[in-house]
Design a protein around this motif. Structure first.
Motif, PDB file in Angstrom:
ATOM      1  N   PHE A 174      10.922   0.728  17.557  1.00  0.00           N
ATOM      2  CA  PHE A 174      10.446   0.171  16.296  1.00  0.00           C
ATOM      3  C   PHE A 174      11.560  -0.729  15.760  1.00  0.00           C
ATOM      4  O   PHE A 174      12.748  -0.413  15.888  1.00  0.00           O
ATOM      5  N   THR A 175      11.179  -1.828  15.148  1.00  0.00           N
ATOM      6  CA  THR A 175      12.169  -2.763  14.607  1.00  0.00           C
ATOM      7  C   THR A 175      11.718  -3.224  13.216  1.00  0.00           C
ATOM      8  O   THR A 175      10.560  -3.592  13.028  1.00  0.00           O
ATOM      9  N   ILE A 176      12.649  -3.186  12.274  1.00  0.00           N
ATOM     10  CA  ILE A 176      12.386  -3.708  10.932  1.00  0.00           C
ATOM     11  C   ILE A 176      13.015  -5.097  10.857  1.00  0.00           C
ATOM     12  O   ILE A 176      14.228  -5.243  10.977  1.00  0.00           O
ATOM     13  N   ASN A 218       5.298  -6.081   5.159  1.00  0.00           N
ATOM     14  CA  ASN A 218       4.036  -6.082   5.885  1.00  0.00           C
ATOM     15  C   ASN A 218       4.197  -5.114   7.050  1.00  0.00           C
ATOM     16  O   ASN A 218       5.315  -4.917   7.550  1.00  0.00           O
ATOM     17  N   SER A 219       3.112  -4.480   7.466  1.00  0.00           N
ATOM     18  CA  SER A 219       3.272  -3.423   8.461  1.00  0.00           C
ATOM     19  C   SER A 219       2.403  -3.618   9.689  1.00  0.00           C
ATOM     20  O   SER A 219       1.233  -3.986   9.594  1.00  0.00           O
ATOM     21  N   PHE A 220       3.027  -3.436  10.822  1.00  0.00           N
ATOM     22  CA  PHE A 220       2.341  -3.128  12.086  1.00  0.00           C
ATOM     23  C   PHE A 220       2.693  -1.684  12.410  1.00  0.00           C
ATOM     24  O   PHE A 220       1.833  -0.835  12.545  1.00  0.00           O
ATOM     25  N   THR A 221       3.984  -1.377  12.534  1.00  0.00           N
ATOM     26  CA  THR A 221       4.418   0.015  12.576  1.00  0.00           C
ATOM     27  C   THR A 221       4.399   0.572  11.154  1.00  0.00           C
ATOM     28  O   THR A 221       4.351  -0.183  10.189  1.00  0.00           O
ATOM     29  N   GLN A 222       4.462   1.901  11.020  1.00  0.00           N
ATOM     30  CA  GLN A 222       4.106   2.517   9.749  1.00  0.00           C
ATOM     31  C   GLN A 222       5.208   3.428   9.195  1.00  0.00           C
ATOM     32  O   GLN A 222       5.891   4.124   9.957  1.00  0.00           O
ATOM     33  N   LEU A 223       5.321   3.429   7.867  1.00  0.00           N
ATOM     34  CA  LEU A 223       6.246   4.349   7.204  1.00  0.00           C
ATOM     35  C   LEU A 223       5.921   5.798   7.552  1.00  0.00           C
ATOM     36  O   LEU A 223       6.815   6.631   7.716  1.00  0.00           O
ATOM     37  N   LEU A 224       4.645   6.132   7.646  1.00  0.00           N
ATOM     38  CA  LEU A 224       4.245   7.513   7.888  1.00  0.00           C
ATOM     39  C   LEU A 224       4.677   7.995   9.266  1.00  0.00           C
ATOM     40  O   LEU A 224       4.759   9.199   9.511  1.00  0.00           O
ATOM     41  N   THR A 225       4.925   7.071  10.193  1.00  0.00           N
ATOM     42  CA  THR A 225       5.468   7.441  11.508  1.00  0.00           C
ATOM     43  C   THR A 225       6.978   7.569  11.447  1.00  0.00           C
ATOM     44  O   THR A 225       7.560   8.497  12.010  1.00  0.00           O
ATOM     45  N   ALA A 254       5.375   9.865   2.737  1.00  0.00           N
ATOM     46  CA  ALA A 254       5.369   8.480   3.212  1.00  0.00           C
ATOM     47  C   ALA A 254       3.979   7.876   3.131  1.00  0.00           C
ATOM     48  O   ALA A 254       3.820   6.699   2.773  1.00  0.00           O
ATOM     49  N   MET A 255       2.962   8.679   3.438  1.00  0.00           N
ATOM     50  CA  MET A 255       1.588   8.179   3.355  1.00  0.00           C
ATOM     51  C   MET A 255       1.229   7.858   1.912  1.00  0.00           C
ATOM     52  O   MET A 255       0.603   6.828   1.616  1.00  0.00           O
TER      53      MET A 255
END
Length: 487
Positions: A174-176, A218-225, A254-255
């Motif tokens: 994952f990359t921010i 903006n999200s593709f990967t998620q905070l909840l993960t 996170a959700m």
């Protein structure tokens, strides 16, 4: 560039996988997938050590088949390098369409043609139930090169805690991405490479400027993960600790946070919505290409895309950060897309198939060949085949390999900082955890709450109210899958 055309580039390598799994202490990892006190320190290995620890390779003329959705040019190059090392072994690449991948494997298995080494996609219950996974325990446990596998990766593939039936083949963290130019414009300092989860959340809010149409993320990967993995030092999604899941705290927090950010405008409008059209003038424009997003939650492979004129010419300067560390974390666990490989249970040459799988996956010789391919392969017109290394990050803790890859990447402090902090990957999803995908299909995205995430975002469901039920359900699904598949 429209989002749909971008998706064609980005998701051609999309890899939706996997979780960490337990193994025995014989591998230096306990049954929760955690490195045990007996784990050996990484030590140099050489071909002589490997030959002394494993049974000799055959000298007979044989053929091995290999199937993966990795870059076909790279696959062929690696096959040729392997055949140079073992002239008596012919390697044939089996090319399958990514769509319906497991169906293709099923068809091959039904005719006795399952490749000797292959990647499987998604639900690990499928290859386990069908008996496709060959046992590589003896080879992996007695291979000195296994000592160099990244610590959080060593225990993966031990689905029943004893037998190693699969191994990581490719790792993309994952990359921010942060738009450095936008941070400069708003006079907000870039965060430390050792930033924390709460600092990221605070920055998302600080970088949201409604009057300028600027959104925090903006999200593709998620905070909840991310949150359960980094905040709980977890070994998988939904707070997996090697024995059980727990969605009651970090997932629920996170959700809930994400839902609030979506409703309040901290999160960018979703693609192909009226809100996106109102904000950007084009409902099909990817938010990350607007120049009005501070952070894009994404994956490693997107870095090559972000160097293209589509972004640079707009004055967008996306730079990579690792997923931040948990505020009270003791580890540097980071969520990662990870592809798994297995050797066929029907292979006639398991020793040689293991060596082929290692060469294409985590082995040092194979990684040296990959670096050579990235640096030297050219098209007929003289242009490089790989303008960006197409193989993720190394699966071994070897300075020569990591430094070799670093030289092929943009020479910035951001990339250097990223690589230094990306050596504790935690895989995702159903490809390594029995029962996981079935839980997602029957409960998380299709149960009594409908699509759980959508329901929480629209406010019809409270994450904390349902988190205990989800926790009980996912642990039940795992227990039932383990009983069905292994006992």
């Amino acid at each position: 560039m429209a989002r749909k055309s971008l998706l064609g580039i980005v998701f051609s390598v999309l890899l939706m996988l996997l979780l960490v799994v337990g193994c025995s202490n014989e591998t230096g990892v306990d049954e929760g997938g955690k490195p045990s006190e007996g784990t050996k320190e990484n030590q140099p290995t050489d071909e002589k050590n490997v030959e002394e620890s494993l049974e000799p390779m055959t000298t007979d003329e044989i053929t091995l088949t290999y199937a993966s959705w990795s870059n076909p040019v790279l696959n062929q190059f690696l096959a040729e390098k392997f055949m140079d090392k073992y002239p008596n072994i012919k390697v044939e690449i089996v090319n399958l369409e990514f769509d319906g991948w497991n169906d293709h494997l099923t068809n091959l298995a039904s005719t006795g043609d399952l490749p000797d080494v292959y990647w499987y996609l998604g639900n690990v219950d499928v290859p386990i139930r069908n008996g496709w996974l060959g046992d590589m325990t003896e080879y992996f446990n007695n291979d000195p090169e296994s000592d160099n596998v990244l610590s959080t990766m060593k225990g993966m593939g031990y689905f029943d805690g004893e037998r190693k039936l699969a191994a990581p083949a490719q790792y993309l963290p994952f990359t921010i991405y942060l738009d450095e130019n936008l941070f400069d414009k708003l006079n907000v300092p870039m965060p430390s490479p050792d930033w924390t989860y709460s600092e990221m959340i605070d920055l998302m809010q600080e970088m949201t400027v409604p009057e300028q149409g600027i959104f925090g993320y903006n999200s593709f990967t998620q905070l909840l993960t991310m949150a359960p993995i980094v905040n709980q030092d977890a070994f998988g999604e939904f707070g997996w600790d090697g024995e059980k899941y727990d969605l009651t705290k970090d997932w629920a927090d996170a959700m809930t946070q994400h839902a609030q950010f979506v409703r309040s405008g901290v999160h960018a409008p979703f693609f192909d919505t009226d809100e996106a059209e109102a904000a950007f003038g084009d409902r099909l424009l990817w938010a990350a290409s607007t120049g009005r997003i501070a952070m894009q939650l994404d994956a490693w492979w997107t870095m090559g895309l972000f160097s293209q004129p589509e972004f640079v010419d707009k004055g967008i300067k996306w730079v990579p950060y690792v997923v931040p560390r948990g505020d009270n974390a003791s580890a540097l666990h980071k969520p990662a897309f990870t592809d798994f490989a297995a050797m066929s249970s029907a292979t006639k040459h398991p020793r040689e198939a293991y060596e082929l799988m290692k060469f294409f996956g985590w082995g040092k010789e194979g990684w040296l060949a990959k670096l050579e391919a990235f640096e030297t392969l050219k098209h007929d017109d003289g242009s490089l085949v790989f303008t960006f290394p197409d193989g993720g990050l190394p699966l071994i803790d070897d300075a020569e390999i990591w430094n070799g890859l670093k030289k092929l990447l943009p020479q910035t402090e951001y990339v250097s900082n990223f690589l230094e902090r990306a050596k504790e990957p935690i895989p995702l999803g159903g490809a390594s955890q029995p029962g996981f995908q079935t839980f997602l299909d029957e409960v998380y995205f299709g149960g009594e709450y409908g699509d759980v995430q959508a329901a929480i975002i629209d406010g019809s469901v409270n994450a904390h109210d349902i988190s205990q039920n989800l926790t009980e359900m996912i642990n039940k699904y795992r227990e039932e899958a383990m009983e069905e598949l292994f006992w």
